[in-house]
Design an enzyme around this catalytic site. Structure first.
Site, short mmCIF file in Angstrom:
data_model
loop_
_atom_site.label_atom_id
_atom_site.label_comp_id
_atom_site.label_asym_id
_atom_site.label_seq_id
_atom_site.Cartn_x
_atom_site.Cartn_y
_atom_site.Cartn_z
N SER A 15 0.91 -1.29 -0.17
CA SER A 15 0.12 0.01 0.01
C SER A 15 0.50 1.36 -0.09
O SER A 15 0.35 2.43 -0.39
CB SER A 15 -1.07 0.00 1.37
OG SER A 15 -0.16 -0.41 2.30
N SER A 38 -2.02 -3.59 5.86
CA SER A 38 -2.16 -3.86 7.26
C SER A 38 -3.48 -2.97 7.68
O SER A 38 -4.53 -3.45 8.07
CB SER A 38 -1.01 -3.33 8.15
OG SER A 38 -1.50 -3.45 9.45
N TYR A 156 15.22 -4.13 14.88
CA TYR A 156 14.83 -4.33 13.46
C TYR A 156 16.40 -4.98 12.86
O TYR A 156 16.03 -6.04 11.99
CB TYR A 156 15.07 -2.85 12.74
CG TYR A 156 14.81 -2.74 11.65
CD1 TYR A 156 13.57 -2.86 10.78
CD2 TYR A 156 15.99 -2.31 10.65
CE1 TYR A 156 13.51 -2.52 9.56
CE2 TYR A 156 15.75 -2.05 9.29
CZ TYR A 156 14.50 -2.23 8.66
OH TYR A 156 14.16 -1.88 7.31
N LYS A 160 16.01 -8.56 10.34
CA LYS A 160 16.47 -8.25 9.06
C LYS A 160 17.59 -9.42 8.68
O LYS A 160 17.81 -9.88 7.89
CB LYS A 160 16.97 -6.88 8.65
CG LYS A 160 15.80 -5.84 8.65
CD LYS A 160 14.76 -6.53 7.71
CE LYS A 160 13.61 -5.56 7.56
NZ LYS A 160 12.60 -5.96 6.56
N ILE A 189 16.52 4.14 1.38
CA ILE A 189 15.32 4.38 0.22
C ILE A 189 14.38 5.25 0.79
O ILE A 189 13.60 5.08 2.07
CB ILE A 189 14.76 3.03 -0.01
CG1 ILE A 189 15.62 2.00 -0.31
CG2 ILE A 189 13.49 3.30 -1.56
CD1 ILE A 189 16.59 2.21 -1.73
#
Ligand code: NAP
Length: 248
Positions: A15, A38, A156, A160, A189
Site C-alpha cells: 500500500s 495492514s 530491526y 533483518k 530508500i
C-alpha cells in the site's frame, strides 16, 4: 517484451513505499498482482483503481503478515482469485527504534513478529502450492542494517539478519524443487519509513553513499523484477544490496 507476462505475484505491504513501487513496476512488466496491507484500505483502493485493467489484474487484501492463520487464509483467497502464485515477495516491515537501554520487550517482539515471523508465515502458507507447481520465486526484503547492524535498531537489525539466514536455508532446502529464494538488502530508500528520521540523520546517511543520493522505491522494484523474472532462473540463496554502494 514484458518480463513478467502471465506471472501471478503476491506482495506483502503493497500500500505504501517500496511495496507500492513494486506493485506498479510489476503491473508495467505484465504481471497480475495481489498485494496486502495492514490498515491503509483507502491507499490500497486507490492503487487498485489506478492499476487494475483488462490486461493486468490487481487486487488488494487486508491481511496481517505476522499471523499465520491470516496468511493461510490470504493464500487460499489469492489462489481462488488468481488461479496460481508464481512469485512471493515478503516486503511488509516496520521499525520501532530505540537504544537497548530504553527498548521494551514488547517493542523487540513486535518488530521480530512483523518483520521475521511474517516471512516464515507467508513462505509456509505458499509452500504446498510452489511444490505442486514445481516452481516458485521467493524474494525477501531485508536491509543493509541486517548485514551491518545499526545503533538504536537492534530489534530491526535482528529481524533483518534473521531473514537472510532463513532465506539461505530455504534456498538450500527447496532448490531441488525449482523453488528459488533470494534477498534484497536496500540501503537508504526514501519512503514513509525513512520520513521518521531527522534531517541530520538523513544527511549523514547520504554523505556516506558512494552514489551520493538516497534510493527510491523503483531502484528496489527493478531488482525485484529481475529476481521474479526468467532472467534469474539460475540465481538462488543470494543477498543483493540495493544501496548506492553504501556497504562497499
Ligand atoms: P513503509 O513505507 O512503512 O510501508 C510498509 C508496508 O508494510 C505498508 O504497506 C504497510 O501496510 C505494510 N505492513 C506493515 N505491517 C504489516 C503487517 N503486519 N501485515 C501486512 N502488511 C504490513 O515501509 P518501506 O520503507 O516501504 O519498507 C518496505 C520494506 O523494505 C520493509 O520490510 C523495510 O524494512 C524494508 N527496507 C526499507 C528501507 C527504507 O529505507 N525505506 C531500507 C531497507 C529495508 P499499511 O500501509 O496498511 O500500514
Amino acid at each position: 517484451m514484458k518480463l513478467l507476462s502471465k506471472k501471478n505475484v503476491l506482495i506483502t505491504g503493497g500500500s505504501r513505499g517500496i511495496g507500492k513501487g513494486i506493485v506498479s513496476s510489476f503491473i508495467n512488466q505484465g504481471a497480475n498482482v495481489a498485494f496486502t496491507y495492514s490498515s491503509s484500505s483507502s491507499l490500497a483502493d486507490e492503487i487498485v483503481n489506478n492499476l487494475n485493467s483488462s490486461e493486468n489484474k490487481c487486487k488488494s487484501y487486508q491481511s496481517d503478515a505476522s499471523v499465520l492463520l491470516d496468511c493461510e487464509k490470504l493464500v487460499d483467497n489469492v489462489l481462488n482469485d488468481f488461479g496460481s502464485i508464481d512469485v512471493l515477495i515478503n516486503n511488509a516491515g516496520i521499525t520501532i527504534d530505540n537504544l537497548l537501554m530504553r527498548m521494551s520487550e514488547d517493542d523487540f517482539q513486535k518488530v521480530i513478529k512483523i518483520n521475521l515471523n511474517s516471512v516464515f508465515n507467508m513462505t509456509k502458507a505458499c509452500l504446498r502450492h510452489f511444490l505442486k507447481n514445481k516452481c516458485g520465486s521467493i524474494i525477501n526484503m531485508s536491509s543493509v542494517v541486517g548485514i551491518k547492524g545499526n545503533a538504536g535498531q537492534s530489534n530491526y537489525s535482528a529481524s533483518k539478519s534473521g531473514i537472510i539466514g532463513f532465506s539461505k536455508s530455504i534456498a538450500l532446502e527447496l532448490g531441488s524443487r525449482n523453488i528459488r529464494c533470494n534477498v534484497i538488502a536496500p540501503g537508504f530508500i526514501v519512503t514513509e519509513m525513512t520520513d521518521k528520521l531527522s534531517e541530520s540523520v538523513t544527511e549523514d546517511w547520504v554523505k556516506n553513499i558512494p552514489l551520493r543520493r538516497s534510493g527510491n522505491p523503483d531502484d528496489v522494484a527493478n531488482v525485484c523484477v529481475f529476481l521474479a523474472s526468467d532472467l534469474s532462473t539460475y540465481i538462488t540463496g543470494q543477498v543483493i544490496n540495493v544501496d548506492g554502494g553504501l556497504l562497499t
